[in-house]
Design an enzyme around this catalytic site. Structure first.
Site, PDB file in Angstrom:
ATOM      1  N   PHE A 129       0.861  -1.013   0.112  1.00  0.00           N
ATOM      2  CA  PHE A 129       0.024   0.085   0.166  1.00  0.00           C
ATOM      3  C   PHE A 129       1.020   1.198   0.160  1.00  0.00           C
ATOM      4  O   PHE A 129       1.583   1.400   0.850  1.00  0.00           O
ATOM      5  CB  PHE A 129      -0.985  -0.003   1.144  1.00  0.00           C
TER       6      PHE A 129
ATOM      7  N   ASP B 169       9.532   2.781   1.828  1.00  0.00           N
ATOM      8  CA  ASP B 169       8.329   3.676   2.308  1.00  0.00           C
ATOM      9  C   ASP B 169       7.953   3.430   3.784  1.00  0.00           C
ATOM     10  O   ASP B 169       7.477   2.364   4.354  1.00  0.00           O
ATOM     11  CB  ASP B 169       7.017   2.956   1.711  1.00  0.00           C
TER      12      ASP B 169
ATOM     13  N   LYS C 296       2.822  11.425   6.890  1.00  0.00           N
ATOM     14  CA  LYS C 296       1.703  11.328   8.256  1.00  0.00           C
ATOM     15  C   LYS C 296       2.384  11.777   9.428  1.00  0.00           C
ATOM     16  O   LYS C 296       2.126  13.085   9.707  1.00  0.00           O
ATOM     17  CB  LYS C 296       1.588   9.434   8.333  1.00  0.00           C
TER      18      LYS C 296
END
Length: 411
Positions: free
Chosen positions: A147, A232, A261
């Protein structure tokens, strides 16, 4: 306000969202109005322990005093000038974040998906300019179950049908291999490979921790074949797993680190591509950009986040509290839980499908004052803010146990 009026207020908010917002999410039936630390309060005044932390975007708690102070100060000065001009927060932010990660340079962006898209562009540019891959032939190897966002390019190499189906045609140039399979990765790499892009720990897939030796094999293969290892760390980075970066647990150093984030402190979207000059140096003026990327407010908030991480306090909290959470969750195995995976203060809890879905569990938890999120049907993700206390984690585990017992009784 009466309880009846409060209930109606909640229903009204949900109705407005249902009628006027695109239905690209299916949120739990709660309307949050306030937050503080590890807790949020809904429009009816009921408090909930936040065990999602906005997918790790609120690692340092809701309304963290140091982050909020940095934001307020910057709001009273200047918030946006675009990258057409320099500003006094930009250079220090890039230098401080680069030092935290151990790299030379930073490319600031906004969302995590933008960081991934930016890294893809950088990797391709590096492949053509430095490695010598023929123009238009660059390939990037990715992992199954990944993802990395939901942009058109990113969903082109997703194997999640909900994210991918119905949005083609898809962007070429990607090869997918099973996550954790170093042999398959080795077979997928060739002279056109410019990068291997993967999550050190797969978050959306259910907090999937790599098998022993896998990330070291990725690092070795990338070095041997002159390809960039792009990690990531948008969900896993910035103290969530008990280290600044999840890669540190496995003794590997990627060439490119993607952050987001938590970098925005739960205040503004901030993301970054972090790498050495021999990688990010391939970009020239006009080849990539963002009006809001690296804006003064984002940089001021990002600097506060880097400052919080510089002491190591939050990394240690995530490590210690994660051990405590893991002990509690282990006691639920066989009581409606089949498997628990955990690294730091981040856990994936597989629910026995005979009891119900992860969504069923989340709805039960909501009724007991705990917010969590399901993924892939039968998995529950737990990622509370790193300011959570041990007794609050105990509360969450007890609530989960009660929810499982209720589902067992209802069968």
């Amino acid at each position: 306000m009466s309880l009846l009026a409060e209930t109606h207020d909640t229903v009204d908010h949900l109705r407005l969202a249902d009628e006027h917002a695109a239905h690209n999410y299916a949120p739990l039936p709660v309307v949050i109005a306030d937050g503080d630390g590890a807790w949020v309060t809904d429009v009816a005044g009921r408090r909930y322990l936040d065990c999602l932390a906005a997918y790790s975007a609120v690692n340092f708690g809701h309304r963290n005093e140091r982050i909020m102070a940095a934001a307020r100060t910057q709001l009273d000065r200047v918030t946006l000038v675009s990258r057409a001009f320099a500003h006094d927060q930009f250079g220090p932010f890039c230098a401080e974040l680069a030092a935290l990660v151990g790299k030379d340079m930073v490319l600031p962006m906004n969302t995590g998906a933008e960081a991934v898209e930016s890294a893809i562009k950088v990797a391709r540019k590096w492949g053509y300019q430095v490695k010598g891959v023929p123009d238009g032939q660059a390939t990037i190897v990715v992992a199954g179950g990944n993802f990395h966002g939901r942009t058109t390019t990113v969903i082109s190499f997703s194997d999640d049908p909900e994210a991918r189906d119905g949005f083609g045609p898809y962007t070429p140039g990607f090869r997918t291999v099973p996550y954790g399979d170093a042999t398959a990765l080795a077979e997928a790499i060739d002279d056109t490979t410019v990068a291997v892009l993967l999550e050190p720990v797969q978050g959306e897939a259910g907090v999937i921790v790599p098998p022993p030796g896998y990330l070291q094999a990725v690092r070795d293969l990338c070095t041997r074949h002159d390809a960039l290892f792009v990690a990531d760390e948008i969900q896993s980075g910035l103290a969530r797993t008990g280290r600044t970066l999840a890669c540190e647990h496995f003794g590997v150093v990627p060439d490119v680190v993607l952050l987001g984030k938590a970098l925005g402190g739960g205040v503004v979207p901030v993301s970054a591509v972090v790498a050495d000059a021999d990688v990010l140096g391939v970009l020239g003026p006009g080849q990539h950009g963002s009006t809001f990327g690296g804006n003064p407010l984002a940089c001021a908030v990002g600097r506060a986040v880097v400052g919080l991480l510089a002491t190591g306090e939050y990394q240690e909290r995530a490590h210690q509290l994660g051990e405590h959470l893991g002990d509690g969750l282990a006691g639920l195995v066989g009581r409606g839980v089949t498997t628990v995976r955990r690294l730091g203060l981040w856990a994936g809890v597989d629910i026995d499908p005979a009891l119900g879905t992860g969504r069923d569990v989340c709805e039960r938890l909501l009724a007991h004052g705990v917010l969590a999120k399901d993924t892939h049907g039968a998995t529950l993700r737990l990622a509370p803010p790193l300011v959570v206390e041990r007794d609050e984690l105990d509360l969450a585990v007890r609530a989960l146990g009660t929810a499982l017992d209720e589902l067992t009784t209802a069968r």
